[in-house]
Structures are given as structure tokens and as C-alpha cells.
Design a protein around this motif. Structure first.
Motif, PDB file in Angstrom:
ATOM      1  N   GLY A 120       0.795  -1.223   0.000  1.00 29.65           N
ATOM      2  CA  GLY A 120       0.000   0.000   0.000  1.00 29.65           C
ATOM      3  C   GLY A 120       0.829   1.275   0.000  1.00 29.65           C
ATOM      4  O   GLY A 120       0.307   2.357  -0.299  1.00 29.65           O
ATOM      5  N   HIS A 121       2.092   1.174   0.365  1.00 32.08           N
ATOM      6  CA  HIS A 121       2.961   2.349   0.334  1.00 32.08           C
ATOM      7  C   HIS A 121       3.317   2.680  -1.117  1.00 32.08           C
ATOM      8  O   HIS A 121       3.637   1.799  -1.898  1.00 32.08           O
ATOM      9  N   ASP A 122       3.269   3.981  -1.441  1.00 35.37           N
ATOM     10  CA  ASP A 122       3.502   4.375  -2.822  1.00 35.37           C
ATOM     11  C   ASP A 122       4.848   5.053  -3.054  1.00 35.37           C
ATOM     12  O   ASP A 122       5.154   5.432  -4.184  1.00 35.37           O
ATOM     13  N   TYR A 123       5.607   5.245  -1.981  1.00 33.45           N
ATOM     14  CA  TYR A 123       6.954   5.797  -2.123  1.00 33.45           C
ATOM     15  C   TYR A 123       7.962   4.770  -1.618  1.00 33.45           C
ATOM     16  O   TYR A 123       7.775   4.165  -0.552  1.00 33.45           O
ATOM     17  N   LEU A 124       9.054   4.641  -2.374  1.00 37.39           N
ATOM     18  CA  LEU A 124      10.128   3.730  -1.976  1.00 37.39           C
ATOM     19  C   LEU A 124      11.466   4.440  -2.130  1.00 37.39           C
ATOM     20  O   LEU A 124      11.699   5.111  -3.131  1.00 37.39           O
ATOM     21  N   PHE A 125      12.298   4.289  -1.109  1.00 37.56           N
ATOM     22  CA  PHE A 125      13.579   4.977  -1.056  1.00 37.56           C
ATOM     23  C   PHE A 125      14.698   3.946  -0.907  1.00 37.56           C
ATOM     24  O   PHE A 125      14.556   2.971  -0.183  1.00 37.56           O
ATOM     25  N   TRP A 126      15.825   4.224  -1.568  1.00 39.89           N
ATOM     26  CA  TRP A 126      17.051   3.451  -1.343  1.00 39.89           C
ATOM     27  C   TRP A 126      18.089   4.388  -0.707  1.00 39.89           C
ATOM     28  O   TRP A 126      18.352   5.475  -1.222  1.00 39.89           O
ATOM     29  N   TYR A 127      18.675   3.913   0.408  1.00 42.37           N
ATOM     30  CA  TYR A 127      19.700   4.673   1.117  1.00 42.37           C
ATOM     31  C   TYR A 127      20.967   3.843   1.248  1.00 42.37           C
ATOM     32  O   TYR A 127      20.935   2.623   1.252  1.00 42.37           O
ATOM     33  N   ARG A 128      22.081   4.550   1.417  1.00 42.75           N
ATOM     34  CA  ARG A 128      23.350   3.914   1.747  1.00 42.75           C
ATOM     35  C   ARG A 128      23.843   4.534   3.057  1.00 42.75           C
ATOM     36  O   ARG A 128      23.767   5.756   3.235  1.00 42.75           O
ATOM     37  N   GLN A 129      24.331   3.684   3.957  1.00 40.45           N
ATOM     38  CA  GLN A 129      24.813   4.186   5.249  1.00 40.45           C
ATOM     39  C   GLN A 129      26.261   3.758   5.481  1.00 40.45           C
ATOM     40  O   GLN A 129      26.593   2.564   5.385  1.00 40.45           O
ATOM     41  N   THR A 130      27.102   4.720   5.764  1.00 43.36           N
ATOM     42  CA  THR A 130      28.485   4.467   6.143  1.00 43.36           C
ATOM     43  C   THR A 130      28.779   5.221   7.429  1.00 43.36           C
ATOM     44  O   THR A 130      28.064   6.158   7.799  1.00 43.36           O
ATOM     45  N   MET A 131      29.828   4.811   8.101  1.00 40.64           N
ATOM     46  CA  MET A 131      30.204   5.487   9.345  1.00 40.64           C
ATOM     47  C   MET A 131      30.554   6.941   9.081  1.00 40.64           C
ATOM     48  O   MET A 131      30.212   7.834   9.858  1.00 40.64           O
ATOM     49  N   MET A 132      31.241   7.181   7.977  1.00 39.64           N
ATOM     50  CA  MET A 132      31.734   8.536   7.702  1.00 39.64           C
ATOM     51  C   MET A 132      30.616   9.487   7.263  1.00 39.64           C
ATOM     52  O   MET A 132      30.610  10.651   7.660  1.00 39.64           O
TER      53      MET A 132
END
Lengths: 115, 110
Positions: free
Chosen positions: A28-40
Motif C-alpha cells: 500500500g505504500h507508494d513511495y520507496l527509497f534506497w539509502y546507503r549508510q556508512t560510518m563517515m
């Protein structure tokens, strides 16, 4: 509700190999996000989709990165060829309607290690 | 430039003690600010959202404050528990995308 599902949870690959990360958003959600996480750098937005259409891919670091959303329940993030500096945790998140007041629900992430 | 800065970067406290985490932002126009908690090996989970007109909001042992004039928010944790050990991330929506702080890593020791 199972929440946002990501696979694999861990991926170890060698430099030059193709890597595909997968995401199933909350139904049902219509928005999708891709993230990248690093310590820096913390969390960085790579790309987001609205109704399966890519809206903003300005955060995609290079042409080696590509993302698709063939239907409302599935998205992929592909890295080809992979490099050691791509090592990070990649998160997928989804939300409803895209209002900034609506919470983004994050998946458990995929920890990518490129040797 | 739209930015969100958090302090301290890391913090170690003893179980039962209180602590306060800070978030300063320069995002404009401002509509809301959200605090996320991220346990090790997991995705961030929302703790609370502060809108422009709110000053204080509590969620159990967590109390968030917002000063829209000085563009500062704080997250106060009362009577800390071992399970509070996590990263706490402050997020402010910009015009086109969310602006994330780099987080505060909290470690609670027994």
C-alpha cells in the motif's frame, strides 16, 4: 504487517562482480527509497520512486549503480561492477503519500562487503 | 545550505542516568523534525516527530524538544536502560529530500 523486507541481509563479493539488492515495501505504500549508510557519511539517499516511477536519482553515485521498480511490491538496486568503496549498509524504506509528516519505514538493511 | 548537525558524536553513560542529545538544523523552510532510533544491525525506527508548533513531546522515557527560533532540537532520555544503546538520528525534510544528521551513538553501561 511484515514491514519492509530486504534481501540478502549480508552480501560478500569480489571487486568487479555484479551485486543485486532486493526490497519489498510495505503493502500500500507508494513511495520507496534506497539509502546507503556508512560510518563517515551517515545515511545518504540514493534514489526514490513514486508509484514505481523513479523521481530523483541524483544521489546515485555513478553509472555503476542502477535501480528498478517493476511493480508496487518489488525493487532492486544493482551495482555493476562493484568496487571496495561500495562497501556499506544499504537500506530500503517506504512511506505512504510522500508527505514529510509521514514516517518512513526502514527495512533491516543489506550489509555489502566488496573485497 | 540545508544541513542537520548532531552532537555529541558518541556518548557513554551508566545505566539509570539521564542524557540529552542535540540536533541543530539550517533547513528552510521548516515543517517538522523526526528522531529515529537505530539499533545495531537494524534499520532506523521513528521515536517521535516534532512539528513547527510543538515545543515538547514525550514518548515514554524519551522527551523531545524543539525551538524553531534557534533551530535546535534535543532528545532527552530519562533513567537510561541498556536497551537504549543505539544510534539516534535526527531528520529534517528539505524541499526535495530528507536531510539526515550523522547521528549520536549512545552506549549505556551496566
Amino acid at each position: 504487517d511484515a514491514g519492509v523486507i530486504q534481501s540478502p541481509r549480508h552480501e560478500v563479493t569480489e571487486m568487479g562482480q555484479e551485486v543485486t539488492l532486493r526490497c519489498k515495501p510495505i503493502s500500500g505504500h507508494d513511495y520507496l527509497f534506497w539509502y546507503r549508510q556508512t560510518m563517515m557519511r551517515g545515511l545518504e539517499l540514493l534514489i526514490y520512486f513514486n508509484n514505481n516511477v523513479p523521481i530523483d536519482d541524483s544521489g546515485m553515485p555513478e553509472d555503476r549503480f542502477s535501480a528498478k521498480m517493476p511493480n508496487a511490491s518489488f525493487s532492486t538496486l544493482k551495482i555493476q561492477p562493484s568496487e571496495p568503496r561500495d562497501s556499506a549498509v544499504y537500506f530500503c524504506a517506504s512511506t505512504l503519500h510522500g508527505s514529510s509528516y509521514n514516517e518512513q519505514f526502514f527495512g533491516p538493511g543489506t550489509r555489502l562487503t566488496v573485497l | 545550505k540545508n544541513q542537520v548537525e548532531q552532537s555529541p558524536q558518541s556518548l557513554i553513560i551508566l545505566e539509570g542516568k539521564n542524557c540529552t542529545l542535540q540536533c541543530n538544523y539550517t533547513v528552510s523552510p521548516f515543517s517538522n523534525l523526526r528522531w529515529y532510533k537505530q539499533d545495531t544491525g537494524r534499520g532506523p525506527v521513528s521515536l517521535t516527530i516534532m512539528t513547527f508548533s510543538e515545543n515538547t513531546k514525550s514518548n515514554g522515557r524519551y522527551t523531545a524538544t524543539l525551538d524553531a527560533d534557534t533551530k535546535q532540537s534535543s532528545l532527552h532520555i530519562t533513567a537510561s536502560q541498556l536497551s537504549d544503546s543505539a544510534s539516534y538520528i535526527c531528520v529534517v525534510p528539505g524541499t526535495y529530500k530528507y536531510i539526515f544528521g550523522t547521528g549520536t551513538r549512545l552506549k549505556v553501561l551496566a
